[in-house]
Scaffold this active site. Structure first.
Site, PDB file in Angstrom:
ATOM      1  N   LEU A 227      56.069 -38.111  64.505  1.00 43.36           N
ATOM      2  CA  LEU A 227      56.037 -37.022  66.406  1.00 43.36           C
ATOM      3  C   LEU A 227      56.517 -37.576  67.237  1.00 43.36           C
ATOM      4  O   LEU A 227      56.419 -38.400  67.941  1.00 43.36           O
ATOM      5  CB  LEU A 227      54.013 -37.693  66.345  1.00 43.36           C
ATOM      6  CG  LEU A 227      53.774 -37.105  67.796  1.00 43.36           C
ATOM      7  CD1 LEU A 227      53.287 -35.572  67.369  1.00 43.36           C
ATOM      8  CD2 LEU A 227      52.417 -37.596  67.690  1.00 43.36           C
ATOM      9  N   ASP A 228      57.233 -36.305  67.635  1.00 41.36           N
ATOM     10  CA  ASP A 228      57.608 -36.528  68.542  1.00 41.36           C
ATOM     11  C   ASP A 228      59.390 -37.344  68.862  1.00 41.36           C
ATOM     12  O   ASP A 228      59.847 -37.399  70.274  1.00 41.36           O
ATOM     13  CB  ASP A 228      57.105 -36.607  70.755  1.00 41.36           C
ATOM     14  CG  ASP A 228      56.072 -36.536  70.698  1.00 41.36           C
ATOM     15  OD1 ASP A 228      56.199 -34.787  70.384  1.00 41.36           O
ATOM     16  OD2 ASP A 228      55.267 -36.417  71.025  1.00 41.36           O
TER      17      ASP A 228
END
Lengths: 285, 285, 285, 285
Positions: A227-228
């Site tokens: 994520l990210d």
């Protein structure tokens, strides 16, 4: 952009002859190279090439692909060919913020971005009027903790049915499941509202305010399971000062986000971006 | 910059009358305000003001200070007064890298920075020739885990004996003790070789390389007890791409570091910077 | 930068086979291309290529040149070959301003610029101490309207005797004669203290002040017979505001000038710049 | 932005007491100054001030104006007072290009620009659909050499009837008559598609291409009788390179134009811009 200009991209492990595999082939088939860029990453030991070439007279794409595959195979090359004026189908996912969506739609309309948008998908109904004005189908797929798997499954169905070649998360404020991340890996672009790796997580502009930073930025990156933390394609940044309260940072951030996301989408559809482990190679211009 | 131009700065809790305490006083004493900047932080509820004023005829500084103190007291104001052409004594601390030092010395020489440098202190002998050329005393204070307290005590002695008004850590590569940090809090500027809060700690450019970032930056901040987390004065940033190996990022970083540090020093000596909790207010121009 | 990495550049009229003339040759001789950039200008119909390649084992430069010439001849190519770590001899010309000279000398010293400076030539004695510190011969060649031809003739003699491959006018404030311009065409870089074509002529920063501009810039360009109008290599720019009096614009300009000139010199010595009529092609990185 | 925050701006010839005329008045009437900026131009010898203040309890605007006028008169001050959340009526003039218009409309809709647009006036019908979507009256006033006086007279009538406080020429491609210029002097903003004073006149991006520039820019300025030479409010700039053909420069220019124009409009409506002969003072933030 004429019909007879093509973009050929390829990448593989570094090895003698990789450039010639591309340039020699193009030459011997009478194709004229207008722009060429290759790069060898000394650390990852990988080779990347992008050639923009012109074909005069009839071009037999099928034959080109068959014969080039023979060359590419020797180097275990992954490659792609597309007309320069190819208009990829791009599905855009949004929530309530419209600044990135508005920019993509507008740039597409005036021809600064050459895409076709078969669907805008949102977990909220708010941006339907904007989609309507641009005459683009809008899919409202609400989501809750319970309905996430179903919602993602519908979402995935739309992406598939529209033959999307790229998915753009233009401030889609839901965390995607691992499964969906994996499916979208390398062909979905997200805009993260901070200059990664600073200020990960929620409310990055409030975090930035607390730290008293003098610059704020945004990051466009490919989705992956981390994520990210997917490979970064582009980053934008602007100076700020003590007069910026959190809401001012957010407003400034919006401008950076939309410009950075549009830039990353443009690089991607022009086949300028290559994955290089968890980094990218971007042949700008 | 004429002799009769002065800079008055003040800050205190927000309260009605703070501006007038300054501007009314200057007016009633016949001083001409050339530039004025005030700001009220709505969140910290603090007031900051910087006035640049001209005095015609004889100026009785003592009397000014005495009378202004009476006004300032009512608001519990902290304030400072200095001639605009005041040349503060600035001690510079370095290790082996000379890019920041070189920039400070050069800018000072040509008058872009108006400081006097009574001492350059280093834990290495390498930069003595540069100091010699500029005819500045160079103190080589080697350091080891064992000798740290003594070294810092000598260092502190020099800072005091030279009447330094500002200490600049121009890539001084030693972690300061809590004690020294406390002593220098608010009047020592450090250059951190990354865009804080990203990439704290060692080898920030290698970290940046691993992350595949498309921008690198540097941060000039005040020293406080929280290592690398002191109030930020200025940040600089530049775009980079896939062709930048770690050593290229470092080279690019050098340029950003020296420019950012010089900028922060200039803001400080021109009395443009105010502490505002762990942030700063900077009245640029 | 290892010994066995070379840079080959070439340009000629656009024609099928130009890329292959370079890449095929390198491949068939077992040379490994690390970075490659070619561009075809559709308007001027000219082709430009820059290849950075690695040779393993013994490299017979003479033989390479002889054989490549045969290929290049077919396309009437102009081409150059140099080791990547080649250190060109660069003569620097100055007057009284030292900001550009200081930057070049400093960047060379720390290895950010890989040049050898056999001579600094000036029409004033002022910068001799700086040259001395860097142990570079300094030639003071005063000039007046009467002595201009003689002065330029001495100047030219030094350039020739030092085997200079590049001449850099680092704020040399004399107009060169047509004759000298012609001799230096394409291998002498000048820094113009404005963002050409705005503010040509004397006192550009004062002109800029009068116009109330909100940005100031500088231009690095090749010398040609058209004063201040030679092909542009690089331009730098910074924002300014109403608080900048002419002397402040000049100070800001200095920073832009030195950065822009250094950048142009770096591009040139890395063989990244090609003349394209009165424009340039610059393969940055 | 609360109802009880006001912006007071004033300017006059430099004289002792001008600051106090504003700050003393605000203080003695119990108004709280949140932000204050004054500047004295040493060359034009003019004084400029902008104060943002909060009034608690009932505010008698009429009384404020009457009493302040008495003070202001002593200094021959020109001054203005408006609520911080004042929404000025802005008439936008366009031709066929919609990038600037789109940006203004969008930023207004999302609240980044606080204006009311009572009319969009164009010499072409093309942008009516965009105006319709935003539900703004669109006036199509075609123009020819013969009808110019009539067209301008209608145009002026609309501007007056809508009580416009600002006119924005968002790529209006007609030269205004001297008469209309005079009427709009100081309260009409134009975007010039180049970095003035370079590339005045027609086809600036083609001119820029011919010169081989490495940067392109745009200028937002007030209209005055001197075509394209009115006082500059803001300038934007971006780097370009050899791959930019004229049409690419135009596309890049569009992005700069819309951002620069929006910025200038924002400065103006926030009362940050003052005329200073043929220059401006802009208190940014």
């Amino acid at each position: 952009m004429s019909d007879n200009t093509w973009i050929l991209t390829a990448h593989c492990a570094s090895e003698l002859g990789t450039v010639d595999a591309v340039t020699g082939y193009l030459y011997h088939n009478g194709h004229y190279i207008e722009e060429l860029h290759s790069f060898d990453d000394k650390i990852s030991q990988r080779f990347f090439i992008r050639a923009c070439f012109r074909t005069d007279g009839g071009f037999d794409e099928e034959k080109f692909r068959t014969l080039f595959e023979l060359r590419a195979d020797k180097f275990d090359m992954q490659w792609e060919l597309q007309p320069q004026n190819h208009t990829p189908k791009v599905v855009i996912m949004v929530s309530k913020f419209d600044h990135c969506l508005n920019d993509l739609l507008y740039k597409n309309k005036i021809g600064q971005l050459n895409i076709e948008i078969p669907a805008i998908i949102s977990n909220h109904p708010d941006l339907k009027p904007l989609a309507d004005w641009y005459q683009i189908p809008y899919y409202h797929l609400p989501i809750s903790a319970d309905t996430k798997p179903e919602q993602e499954s519908k979402l995935w169905q739309i992406i598939q049915e529209t033959d999307a070649e790229l998915v753009v998360l233009a401030r889609y404020m839901q965390v995607l499941s691992d499964d969906l991340c994996k499916k979208l890996e390398g062909w979905a672009i997200n805009i993260h509202h901070s200059l990664l790796p600073g200020f990960k997580g929620a409310k990055p502009y409030h975090q930035a305010y607390e730290k008293g930073v003098k610059t704020v930025g945004a990051t466009a990156h490919y989705i992956n399971s981390d994520l990210d933390e997917g490979p970064i394609i582009a980053q934008g940044i602007e100076p700020v000062d003590h007069t910026y309260y959190p809401e001012d940072l957010i407003a400034k951030g919006r401008d950076i986000e939309r410009i950075t996301l549009s830039r990353a989408v443009k690089y991607h559809i022009e086949k300028r971006v290559f994955l290089n482990d968890n980094r990218t190679v971007v042949f700008k211009d």
